[in-house]
Design a protein around this motif. Structure first.
Motif, mmCIF file in Angstrom:
data_model
loop_
_atom_site.group_PDB
_atom_site.id
_atom_site.type_symbol
_atom_site.label_atom_id
_atom_site.label_comp_id
_atom_site.label_asym_id
_atom_site.label_seq_id
_atom_site.Cartn_x
_atom_site.Cartn_y
_atom_site.Cartn_z
ATOM 1 N N GLY A 78 6.696 -5.682 0.709
ATOM 2 C CA GLY A 78 6.031 -5.185 2.064
ATOM 3 C C GLY A 78 4.507 -5.301 1.515
ATOM 4 O O GLY A 78 3.838 -5.990 2.552
ATOM 5 N N ARG A 79 4.139 -5.290 0.333
ATOM 6 C CA ARG A 79 2.746 -5.655 -0.100
ATOM 7 C C ARG A 79 2.381 -7.015 0.262
ATOM 8 O O ARG A 79 1.517 -7.514 0.756
ATOM 9 N N SER A 80 3.485 -7.896 -0.305
ATOM 10 C CA SER A 80 3.182 -9.543 0.114
ATOM 11 C C SER A 80 2.859 -9.616 1.432
ATOM 12 O O SER A 80 2.089 -10.376 1.900
ATOM 13 N N LEU A 81 3.982 -9.233 2.402
ATOM 14 C CA LEU A 81 3.617 -9.479 3.672
ATOM 15 C C LEU A 81 2.440 -8.871 4.414
ATOM 16 O O LEU A 81 1.782 -9.471 5.026
ATOM 17 N N TRP A 82 1.908 -7.805 3.845
ATOM 18 C CA TRP A 82 0.865 -6.921 4.365
ATOM 19 C C TRP A 82 -0.372 -7.654 4.035
ATOM 20 O O TRP A 82 -1.312 -8.057 4.828
ATOM 21 N N LEU A 83 -0.531 -8.147 2.721
ATOM 22 C CA LEU A 83 -1.612 -8.772 1.944
ATOM 23 C C LEU A 83 -1.890 -10.176 2.903
ATOM 24 O O LEU A 83 -2.855 -10.509 3.071
ATOM 25 N N ALA A 84 -0.670 -11.016 2.754
ATOM 26 C CA ALA A 84 -0.695 -12.219 3.726
ATOM 27 C C ALA A 84 -1.103 -12.184 5.215
ATOM 28 O O ALA A 84 -1.885 -12.984 5.604
ATOM 29 N N VAL A 165 -7.576 -8.591 -4.604
ATOM 30 C CA VAL A 165 -6.673 -9.499 -4.484
ATOM 31 C C VAL A 165 -6.879 -10.148 -2.998
ATOM 32 O O VAL A 165 -6.910 -11.468 -2.612
ATOM 33 N N THR A 166 -7.557 -9.259 -2.069
ATOM 34 C CA THR A 166 -7.625 -9.709 -0.603
ATOM 35 C C THR A 166 -9.001 -10.651 -0.573
ATOM 36 O O THR A 166 -8.788 -11.839 0.141
ATOM 37 N N VAL A 167 -9.808 -10.026 -1.258
ATOM 38 C CA VAL A 167 -10.913 -10.950 -1.393
ATOM 39 C C VAL A 167 -10.653 -12.361 -1.796
ATOM 40 O O VAL A 167 -11.093 -13.425 -1.327
ATOM 41 N N LEU A 240 -6.610 -11.333 -10.287
ATOM 42 C CA LEU A 240 -7.507 -10.368 -9.821
ATOM 43 C C LEU A 240 -6.907 -9.032 -9.504
ATOM 44 O O LEU A 240 -7.540 -7.822 -9.278
ATOM 45 N N GLY A 241 -5.533 -9.128 -9.486
ATOM 46 C CA GLY A 241 -4.866 -7.807 -9.246
ATOM 47 C C GLY A 241 -4.578 -7.038 -10.562
ATOM 48 O O GLY A 241 -4.490 -7.500 -11.842
ATOM 49 N N GLY A 242 -3.886 -5.892 -10.367
ATOM 50 C CA GLY A 242 -3.340 -5.011 -11.673
ATOM 51 C C GLY A 242 -1.991 -4.947 -11.217
ATOM 52 O O GLY A 242 -1.244 -5.728 -10.505
ATOM 53 N N ALA A 243 -1.361 -3.824 -12.212
ATOM 54 C CA ALA A 243 -0.092 -3.727 -12.026
ATOM 55 C C ALA A 243 0.386 -3.116 -10.596
ATOM 56 O O ALA A 243 1.719 -3.287 -10.195
ATOM 57 N N LYS A 244 -0.528 -2.681 -9.832
ATOM 58 C CA LYS A 244 -0.186 -1.910 -8.549
ATOM 59 C C LYS A 244 -0.329 -2.841 -7.419
ATOM 60 O O LYS A 244 -0.253 -2.621 -6.164
ATOM 61 N N THR A 245 -0.749 -4.080 -7.864
ATOM 62 C CA THR A 245 -0.974 -4.882 -6.638
ATOM 63 C C THR A 245 -0.043 -6.312 -6.896
ATOM 64 O O THR A 245 -0.103 -7.395 -6.341
#
Lengths: 294, 294
Positions: A78-84, A165-167, A240-245
């Motif tokens: 979900g995060r991959s889709l959402w961030l993309a 990550v988004t930036v 740029l991300g952490g364990a939660k990203t």
């Protein structure tokens, strides 16, 4: 005589066929062995048991696919889709005005401006992503600047989260959006704007009713060019991300190099390929139907 | 009535004003967004301070540490490695570019100058490496090589490992497509009548190609090669999965540095890489200029 002409023609066709074969074979064979075959092996690995030290046991199983139903992985998916998706929209909102601006300049300006957009595209991706560490980290440019202005007492946590990550994703893929948009806007007939004006439409109406529909192709192409690599991205969340990203790419890397579960890593790669292929196939389907309709 | 009209007119003017301001504002902001990180990266490669973004004075130490191993701990380890990594990158890029350019140009010629039944399939085959996420390509090659190497070991007893050759194979695989697309667009612009004229004047196919087609599409081949070389030098993901131990390329080396710790030495090496890509862009522009004049 007739016979001779016929044989001559026959040898000519044969020679043409031979030429074609010589031209096509090297690339095709290379891509078959080092692209298609490896993908099929991933498909094969996805239904095999996990080996003790990485690799696989040669035993058929579907358990790797069952693992996908674990909610932990849904989160990553979900995060991959959402961030993309978010990245795509952000790139569009920034990229469209920029592409429009460039396309509406006089010709001698256009190339220079376009070059300014392309240069970052030619520079190393890792280097560009790394630059954001310098800016966002606790001792980084933003925090030093804000604290020297006494706007903050404690450094802000700007790095190792979804924001960073988004930036990074938007920064990395913005040129991919601008180039196809510019390509369609460059062909856009700006005289249409005057026509709409003469007919009494204001700029907003002109944009929504004329410019937007006529440049939809560029919007779709640009969005695909951003969304597709962003979904499979692995460096940006890694740096740029952490364990939660974690994104899917990180999960795949982890399964192959960290957790040593190659079959599950293969399953995840297949999911990734499917996610990428769906919008592409829809795009071609729609383009095809438009072509037939015309 | 008259009053209402002016009100509407005012509204239109307000929209126009907002549009103009928005267009200029977003363009400037976007260009700033693209270039500020790069500028900051370069500036801080000359900063004395190791730990944070406060400017403490100008130094060339970080560059020196790259080349001579002065100062920082572990720098002497870096010194040898960085040259190895650069050398590896150039090797990989060079070989992959030459092979991919030849194969890609051949297949582009086939697609533009021949009619055959499997054309769509071939186009799809060439299109896939461009759209498939890097990481899936990387891991599929990892799976492929590990399987093939296992097979070779069981059959012949020879133990092969990942290294520069496997990296080069992977780079050729993804570069063929990019070269084919670039060269193909150039061939498409070419007037077939020129080749027909040459054949009418008695040149055979080979001579026609060598004396007419090749010189005319050469700028396209050159930009395809340049793109391939840049992509190859830039690639981290596919190299990361196919390199194995001891065959580090420059991006993989930089990645290791970033993961280890953030030091201005990374800024220094990034700045050098940036300068190299600027030079490549300038060189390609100069080439294009020349080909336009010819």
């Amino acid at each position: 005589m007739f016979n001779r002409i016929q044989t001559h023609l026959a040898t000519a066709t044969n020679r043409r066929r031979l030429n074609l074969a010589v031209l096509v074979i090297p690339a095709t064979v290379w891509l078959f062995f080092f692209f298609v075959l490896p993908l099929f092996m991933v498909l094969l690995y996805s239904v095999l048991e996990r080996g003790t030290y990485g690799g696989v046991e040669w035993q058929f199983t579907l358990s790797n696919y069952e693992r996908l139903f674990n909610p932990i992985y849904w989160g990553v998916l979900g995060r991959s889709l959402w961030l993309a998706l978010f990245t795509t929209v952000a790139c569009l909102l920034v990229g469209y005005p920029l592409a429009f601006f460039i396309a509406s300049r006089p010709p001698q300006w256009r190339n220079t401006l376009l070059l300014l957009v392309i240069i970052p595209f030619w520079t190393n991706f890792l280097v560009r992503i790394y630059a954001w560490i310098i800016i966002l980290r606790q001792e980084g440019v933003i925090n030093v600047l804000l604290s020297s202005l006494h706007l903050i007492n404690q450094p802000l946590d700007l790095l190792f989260n979804s924001f960073a990550v988004t930036v990074g994703l938007v920064y990395g893929y913005l040129p991919f959006m601008i180039l196809p948009l510019y390509a369609t806007l460059e062909r856009f007939d700006f005289a249409l704007l005057d026509a709409a004006q003469d007919l009494g439409a204001n700029d907003l109406k002109t944009f929504v009713r004329i410019v937007l529909p006529l440049t939809l192709r560029g919007i779709v192409a640009g969005s695909l060019l951003v969304f597709i690599p962003a979904v499979g991205e692995f460096i940006t969340p890694d740096i740029l991300g952490g364990a939660k990203t974690l994104m899917m790419g990180n999960l795949v890397q982890n399964q192959f190099l960290g957790a040593r579960h190659w079959p599950f890593g293969s399953v995840l790669s297949i999911v990734m390929i499917v996610i990428v292929l769906i919008p592409i196939l829809i795009y071609f389907r729609v383009a095809d139907e438009k072509l037939k309709a015309n | 009535m008259r009053n209402a009209l002016t009100l509407e007119r005012r509204w239109d003017l307000a929209i126009r004003f907002l549009g103009r301001v928005g267009l200029w504002g977003i363009t400037l902001a976007a260009l700033l967004f693209l270039y500020l990180p790069i500028a900051i990266l370069v500036i801080y490669s000359f900063n004395t301070s190791r730990l944070n973004a406060v400017w403490r004075g100008f130094t060339l130490d970080w560059y020196r540490s790259l080349f001579a191993g002065i100062g920082e701990s572990g720098a002497d380890v870096i010194t040898g490695q960085i040259w190895d990594a650069l050398f590896n990158s150039l090797w990989v890029g060079g070989i992959a570019t030459v092979v991919a350019t030849v194969f890609g140009t051949m297949v582009a010629l086939a697609l533009e100058r021949f009619k055959f039944r499997q054309k769509t399939a071939l186009e799809a085959l060439l299109f896939l490496p461009i759209i498939i996420p890097d990481i899936t390509m990387g891991i599929s090659l990892l799976v492929f090589f590990s399987l093939v190497f296992q097979l070779i070991q069981t059959v012949t007893g020879v133990r092969l490992v990942l290294g520069l050759p496997t990296v080069i194979i992977g780079h050729i695989a993804f570069n063929i497509s990019y070269v084919a697309v670039t060269v193909r667009s150039r061939i498409a612009e070419l007037d077939p009548a020129l080749e027909e004229a040459a054949q009418d004047l008695g040149a055979n196919e080979w001579r026609t190609f060598y004396r007419v087609t090749l010189p005319l599409i050469f700028p396209g081949i050159l930009s395809g090669a340049l793109l391939a070389f840049t992509l190859s030098l830039d690639d981290f993901v596919i190299t990361f999965f196919t390199a194995g131990v001891g065959s580090t390329t420059l991006p993989v080396f930089v990645y290791g540095m970033i993961k280890l710790s953030v030091t201005p030495a990374i800024n220094a090496i990034s700045t050098l890489m940036l300068m190299a890509s600027f030079l490549i862009v300038l060189a390609s522009l100069a080439l294009q200029r020349r080909s336009l004049q010819l």
